[in-house]
Scaffold this motif. Structure first.
Motif, PDB file in Angstrom:
ATOM      1  N   GLN A   1       0.825  -1.199   0.000  1.00  0.00           N
ATOM      2  CA  GLN A   1       0.000   0.000   0.000  1.00  0.00           C
ATOM      3  C   GLN A   1       0.860   1.250   0.000  1.00  0.00           C
ATOM      4  O   GLN A   1       1.972   1.230   0.491  1.00  0.00           O
ATOM      5  N   VAL A   2       0.297   2.288  -0.545  1.00  0.00           N
ATOM      6  CA  VAL A   2       0.985   3.563  -0.537  1.00  0.00           C
ATOM      7  C   VAL A   2       0.709   4.268   0.791  1.00  0.00           C
ATOM      8  O   VAL A   2      -0.344   4.083   1.397  1.00  0.00           O
ATOM      9  N   GLN A   3       1.666   5.041   1.268  1.00  0.00           N
ATOM     10  CA  GLN A   3       1.472   5.854   2.466  1.00  0.00           C
ATOM     11  C   GLN A   3       1.161   7.286   2.033  1.00  0.00           C
ATOM     12  O   GLN A   3       1.856   7.839   1.168  1.00  0.00           O
ATOM     13  N   LEU A   4       0.133   7.865   2.640  1.00  0.00           N
ATOM     14  CA  LEU A   4      -0.314   9.207   2.288  1.00  0.00           C
ATOM     15  C   LEU A   4      -0.258  10.105   3.520  1.00  0.00           C
ATOM     16  O   LEU A   4      -0.735   9.713   4.593  1.00  0.00           O
ATOM     17  N   VAL A   5       0.301  11.285   3.354  1.00  0.00           N
ATOM     18  CA  VAL A   5       0.391  12.238   4.456  1.00  0.00           C
ATOM     19  C   VAL A   5      -0.147  13.583   4.000  1.00  0.00           C
ATOM     20  O   VAL A   5       0.416  14.198   3.086  1.00  0.00           O
ATOM     21  N   GLU A   6      -1.240  14.007   4.634  1.00  0.00           N
ATOM     22  CA  GLU A   6      -1.839  15.293   4.305  1.00  0.00           C
ATOM     23  C   GLU A   6      -1.204  16.409   5.137  1.00  0.00           C
ATOM     24  O   GLU A   6      -0.745  16.187   6.262  1.00  0.00           O
ATOM     25  N   THR A  91     -15.698  23.338   7.318  1.00  0.00           N
ATOM     26  CA  THR A  91     -14.932  22.871   8.474  1.00  0.00           C
ATOM     27  C   THR A  91     -15.060  21.360   8.614  1.00  0.00           C
ATOM     28  O   THR A  91     -16.167  20.830   8.684  1.00  0.00           O
ATOM     29  N   ALA A  92     -13.916  20.685   8.639  1.00  0.00           N
ATOM     30  CA  ALA A  92     -13.899  19.219   8.709  1.00  0.00           C
ATOM     31  C   ALA A  92     -12.453  18.748   8.733  1.00  0.00           C
ATOM     32  O   ALA A  92     -11.526  19.536   8.518  1.00  0.00           O
ATOM     33  N   VAL A  93     -12.286  17.464   8.964  1.00  0.00           N
ATOM     34  CA  VAL A  93     -10.997  16.823   8.733  1.00  0.00           C
ATOM     35  C   VAL A  93     -10.992  16.350   7.288  1.00  0.00           C
ATOM     36  O   VAL A  93     -11.931  15.672   6.850  1.00  0.00           O
ATOM     37  N   TYR A  94      -9.969  16.716   6.553  1.00  0.00           N
ATOM     38  CA  TYR A  94      -9.854  16.373   5.149  1.00  0.00           C
ATOM     39  C   TYR A  94      -8.873  15.219   4.967  1.00  0.00           C
ATOM     40  O   TYR A  94      -7.758  15.253   5.491  1.00  0.00           O
ATOM     41  N   TYR A  95      -9.318  14.222   4.207  1.00  0.00           N
ATOM     42  CA  TYR A  95      -8.543  13.019   3.977  1.00  0.00           C
ATOM     43  C   TYR A  95      -8.213  12.856   2.494  1.00  0.00           C
ATOM     44  O   TYR A  95      -9.065  13.082   1.631  1.00  0.00           O
ATOM     45  N   CYS A  96      -7.008  12.424   2.256  1.00  0.00           N
ATOM     46  CA  CYS A  96      -6.564  12.076   0.910  1.00  0.00           C
ATOM     47  C   CYS A  96      -6.696  10.566   0.743  1.00  0.00           C
ATOM     48  O   CYS A  96      -6.495   9.804   1.713  1.00  0.00           O
ATOM     49  N   ALA A  97      -7.016  10.127  -0.471  1.00  0.00           N
ATOM     50  CA  ALA A  97      -7.179   8.700  -0.718  1.00  0.00           C
ATOM     51  C   ALA A  97      -6.641   8.342  -2.089  1.00  0.00           C
ATOM     52  O   ALA A  97      -6.686   9.156  -3.025  1.00  0.00           O
ATOM     53  N   ALA A  98      -6.129   7.110  -2.194  1.00  0.00           N
ATOM     54  CA  ALA A  98      -5.571   6.627  -3.457  1.00  0.00           C
ATOM     55  C   ALA A  98      -6.245   5.322  -3.879  1.00  0.00           C
ATOM     56  O   ALA A  98      -6.523   4.463  -3.040  1.00  0.00           O
ATOM     57  N   ASP A  99      -6.488   5.193  -5.159  1.00  0.00           N
ATOM     58  CA  ASP A  99      -6.990   3.946  -5.712  1.00  0.00           C
ATOM     59  C   ASP A  99      -5.841   2.948  -5.757  1.00  0.00           C
ATOM     60  O   ASP A  99      -4.670   3.319  -5.698  1.00  0.00           O
ATOM     61  N   ARG A 100      -6.178   1.669  -5.896  1.00  0.00           N
ATOM     62  CA  ARG A 100      -5.138   0.647  -5.833  1.00  0.00           C
ATOM     63  C   ARG A 100      -4.395   0.462  -7.137  1.00  0.00           C
ATOM     64  O   ARG A 100      -3.221   0.056  -7.139  1.00  0.00           O
ATOM     65  N   SER A 101      -5.029   0.743  -8.265  1.00  0.00           N
ATOM     66  CA  SER A 101      -4.395   0.531  -9.558  1.00  0.00           C
ATOM     67  C   SER A 101      -5.149   1.320 -10.627  1.00  0.00           C
ATOM     68  O   SER A 101      -6.291   1.730 -10.405  1.00  0.00           O
ATOM     69  N   PRO A 102      -4.511   1.553 -11.769  1.00  0.00           N
ATOM     70  CA  PRO A 102      -5.217   2.260 -12.839  1.00  0.00           C
ATOM     71  C   PRO A 102      -6.407   1.441 -13.328  1.00  0.00           C
ATOM     72  O   PRO A 102      -6.263   0.251 -13.601  1.00  0.00           O
ATOM     73  N   ARG A 103      -7.534   2.062 -13.431  1.00  0.00           N
ATOM     74  CA  ARG A 103      -8.704   1.365 -13.954  1.00  0.00           C
ATOM     75  C   ARG A 103      -9.658   2.382 -14.549  1.00  0.00           C
ATOM     76  O   ARG A 103      -9.682   3.529 -14.129  1.00  0.00           O
ATOM     77  N   PRO A 104     -10.456   1.956 -15.524  1.00  0.00           N
ATOM     78  CA  PRO A 104     -11.292   2.911 -16.255  1.00  0.00           C
ATOM     79  C   PRO A 104     -12.546   3.348 -15.513  1.00  0.00           C
ATOM     80  O   PRO A 104     -13.227   4.272 -15.966  1.00  0.00           O
ATOM     81  N   TRP A 117      -5.507   5.472   2.581  1.00  0.00           N
ATOM     82  CA  TRP A 117      -5.980   6.724   3.162  1.00  0.00           C
ATOM     83  C   TRP A 117      -4.892   7.363   4.010  1.00  0.00           C
ATOM     84  O   TRP A 117      -4.092   6.674   4.646  1.00  0.00           O
ATOM     85  N   GLY A 118      -4.907   8.675   4.045  1.00  0.00           N
ATOM     86  CA  GLY A 118      -4.029   9.409   4.942  1.00  0.00           C
ATOM     87  C   GLY A 118      -4.680   9.569   6.308  1.00  0.00           C
ATOM     88  O   GLY A 118      -5.804   9.103   6.539  1.00  0.00           O
ATOM     89  N   GLN A 119      -3.977  10.257   7.195  1.00  0.00           N
ATOM     90  CA  GLN A 119      -4.468  10.420   8.563  1.00  0.00           C
ATOM     91  C   GLN A 119      -5.375  11.624   8.717  1.00  0.00           C
ATOM     92  O   GLN A 119      -6.039  11.781   9.731  1.00  0.00           O
ATOM     93  N   GLY A 120      -5.406  12.481   7.710  1.00  0.00           N
ATOM     94  CA  GLY A 120      -6.284  13.638   7.731  1.00  0.00           C
ATOM     95  C   GLY A 120      -5.609  14.907   8.222  1.00  0.00           C
ATOM     96  O   GLY A 120      -4.626  14.875   8.963  1.00  0.00           O
ATOM     97  N   THR A 121      -6.158  16.032   7.796  1.00  0.00           N
ATOM     98  CA  THR A 121      -5.696  17.343   8.246  1.00  0.00           C
ATOM     99  C   THR A 121      -6.913  18.206   8.543  1.00  0.00           C
ATOM    100  O   THR A 121      -7.881  18.213   7.778  1.00  0.00           O
ATOM    101  N   GLN A 122      -6.874  18.897   9.669  1.00  0.00           N
ATOM    102  CA  GLN A 122      -8.034  19.663  10.117  1.00  0.00           C
ATOM    103  C   GLN A 122      -8.116  21.001   9.383  1.00  0.00           C
ATOM    104  O   GLN A 122      -7.120  21.738   9.301  1.00  0.00           O
ATOM    105  N   VAL A 123      -9.291  21.307   8.896  1.00  0.00           N
ATOM    106  CA  VAL A 123      -9.580  22.614   8.305  1.00  0.00           C
ATOM    107  C   VAL A 123     -10.711  23.236   9.109  1.00  0.00           C
ATOM    108  O   VAL A 123     -11.767  22.629   9.262  1.00  0.00           O
TER     109      VAL A 123
END
Length: 127
Positions: A1-6, A91-104, A117-123
């Motif tokens: 899995q990829v690691q995501l940091v917001e 106002t919310a916690v914003y999360y970044c997300a990645a798909d697992r592979s290229p797909r149509p 998914w990342g851990q989120g960042t507060q806005v």
């Protein structure tokens, strides 16, 4: 899995702007769909924006259209969410997300469409 940091969240007045960043490591995200979601207290996580695996298509929630822009810098393996004309209801916690592979399959707007998914960042947007 990829690691995501917001990053890039913070406190801003209504009408202001923020740019969120999502730095990926572990594998490239230049060829997979990426998404931004948000979750306010007491509410379910909701879709905000998505970018297709090719980068050629975008999708936005109605609440984000005309104000938010999703983009990707392949060289930096980073995805961004530019947010303008912010409102208190953003106002919310914003999360970044990645798909697992290229797909149509498109658009990808559900949480189950993404597997990393990342851990989120507060806005927080004040009046």
């Amino acid at each position: 899995q990829v690691q995501l940091v917001e990053s890039g969240g913070g406190l801003v007045q209504a009408g202001g702007s923020l740019r969120l960043s999502c730095a990926a490591s572990g594998r490239t995200v230049s060829n997979v769909a990426m998404g931004w979601f948000r979750q306010a207290p007491g509410k379910e996580r909701e879709f905000v924006a998505a970018l297709s695996w090719s980068g050629g298509r975008t999708a936005y929630a109605d609440s984000a259209k005309g104000r938010f822009t999703i983009s990707r810098d392949n060289a930096k393996n980073t995805v961004y969410l530019q947010m303008n004309s912010l409102k208190p209801e953003d106002t919310a916690v914003y999360y970044c997300a990645a798909d697992r592979s290229p797909r149509p399959l498109w658009p990808l707007t559900r949480t189950r469409d993404f597997d990393s998914w990342g851990q989120g960042t507060q806005v927080t947007v004040s009046l």
